[in-house]
Design a protein around this motif. Structure first.
Motif, short mmCIF file in Angstrom:
data_model
loop_
_atom_site.label_atom_id
_atom_site.label_comp_id
_atom_site.label_asym_id
_atom_site.label_seq_id
_atom_site.Cartn_x
_atom_site.Cartn_y
_atom_site.Cartn_z
N GLU A 76 0.88 -1.68 -0.43
CA GLU A 76 -0.10 0.10 -0.21
C GLU A 76 0.97 1.59 0.02
O GLU A 76 0.61 2.69 -0.05
CB GLU A 76 -0.71 -0.09 0.98
CG GLU A 76 -2.39 -0.95 1.03
CD GLU A 76 -2.74 -0.80 0.26
OE1 GLU A 76 -3.01 0.05 -0.77
OE2 GLU A 76 -4.12 -2.25 0.20
N HIS A 95 -1.98 2.76 8.45
CA HIS A 95 -3.26 1.85 8.24
C HIS A 95 -3.57 0.26 9.35
O HIS A 95 -2.77 -0.53 8.86
CB HIS A 95 -3.08 1.67 6.66
CG HIS A 95 -4.36 0.39 6.53
ND1 HIS A 95 -5.73 0.38 5.97
CD2 HIS A 95 -3.92 -0.77 5.17
CE1 HIS A 95 -5.66 -0.62 4.84
NE2 HIS A 95 -5.00 -1.72 4.91
N HIS A 97 -6.06 -2.79 10.31
CA HIS A 97 -8.03 -3.58 10.03
C HIS A 97 -8.07 -3.86 10.93
O HIS A 97 -9.20 -4.90 11.59
CB HIS A 97 -7.52 -4.69 8.78
CG HIS A 97 -6.56 -4.71 7.66
ND1 HIS A 97 -6.45 -5.96 6.69
CD2 HIS A 97 -6.60 -3.43 6.78
CE1 HIS A 97 -6.06 -5.40 5.55
NE2 HIS A 97 -6.05 -4.01 5.30
N HIS A 158 -12.11 -2.55 3.46
CA HIS A 158 -11.07 -2.75 3.21
C HIS A 158 -10.57 -2.84 5.40
O HIS A 158 -10.11 -3.33 5.54
CB HIS A 158 -10.38 -2.02 2.72
CG HIS A 158 -9.11 -2.36 2.36
ND1 HIS A 158 -7.90 -1.64 1.57
CD2 HIS A 158 -8.24 -2.51 3.46
CE1 HIS A 158 -6.47 -1.86 2.17
NE2 HIS A 158 -6.50 -3.07 2.60
#
Ligand SMILES: [Zn+2]
Length: 207
Positions: A76, A95, A97, A158
Motif C-alpha cells: 500500500e 493503516h 484492519h 477494507h
C-alpha cells in the motif's frame, strides 16, 4: 528526530498496533515522511511482525525509488505516498484492519460523534472513503477526500486510515477509532444511540 530515531518510533508503534490486535497476520502498514531527507520510511510487505526490527523497514522516495531496505515496501505504499504528496501538513500514516472499525467499513457506515475523545483525536465523526483498489494511489485520494478536517476514516470494505503529525498521536487516533467503533457497536445493540450535538462538538473544538 534523525532517521534512526524515526525508524525506532515507527517500529514501536507498529508492533504495539499488532499487539493490540489492530493488525492481524501481516496486514496493516505504517509510515512516516521525514521532511529533512524527503524520504518515506514504511513497513515492509509480507514480513511477520513477530521479530521485526528497524532493518526490516524500507526507506523510499515518494515516486517509488527505493533508497534502503532488504524487503519490498508495503503493497500500500502508493496510498501512503499520495497522502504525503497532497498534504504537506501530514507526516505519519497508519493503516489497520482493526476488527470493529473494519466491520463498519464493510457496512460502509460511518461512526457519528458518540464519545468526547473523537473530537481531539479524530477531528469529529469517522467518515467512509469510497472503495479503492488495493495497492493504488486512488485509495489515498479517496481517503483524503473525506479527511479534509479529520484525522481518521474508514476505507470501504477494507480497514482504517489515520493521519497526523506525530507517530504517537497518529497511533492514538487509530486506537480511538477502533474504540469508538467497538462502543458504537455495543451501543447500537444496547438501545437507542444518542450522538453528541453539533453545538457541543463545536464548543469542544474551540475549547
Ligand atoms: Zn489493508
Amino acid at each position: 528526530m534523525n532517521i534512526t530515531e524515526v525508524k525506532t518510533e515507527l517500529l514501536d508503534v507498529t508492533l504495539e498496533s499488532y499487539q493490540l490486535k489492530l493488525m492481524a497476520g501481516t496486514s496493516g502498514n505504517a509510515s512516516v515522511y521525514h521532511k529533512e531527507t524527503e524520504a518515506m520510511i514504511i513497513t515492509p510487505s509480507s514480513v511477520s511482525y513477530d521479530g521485526m526490527t528497524i532493518e526490516d523497514l524500507v526507506v523510499m522516495k515518494l515516486d517509488g525509488t527505493i533508497l534502503e531496505g532488504k524487503h519490498d515496501p508495503s503493497s500500500e505504499w502508493k496510498m501512503h505516498a499520495q497522502v504525503y504528496l497532497d498534504r504537506e501538513d501530514i507526516s505519519c500514516v497508519l493503516h489497520t484492519h482493526s476488527p470493529f472499525a473494519t466491520g463498519f467499513a464493510v457496512c460502509q457506515e460511518g461512526i457519528p460523534v458518540i464519545l468526547i475523545e473523537m473530537v481531539p483525536f479524530l477531528g469529529g465523526d469517522v467518515p467512509v472513503a469510497a472503495f479503492g483498489m488495493p495497492g493504488t494511489a486512488e485509495l489515498g485520494l479517496e481517503a483524503l477526500k473525506v479527511m479534509r478536517d479529520r484525522k481518521g476514516c474508514l476505507l470501504a470494505n477494507h480497514g482504517t486510515l489515520a493521519i497526523g503529525t506525530s507517530i504517537r498521536r497518529t497511533f492514538m487516533s487509530s486506537i480511538y477509532l477502533e474504540d469508538a467503533a467497538k462502543i458504537y457497536h455495543i451501543a447500537k445493540n444496547a438501545g437507542d444511540v444518542k450522538v453528541i450535538p453539533e453545538e457541543q462538538i463545536e464548543a469542544m473544538r474551540n475549547s
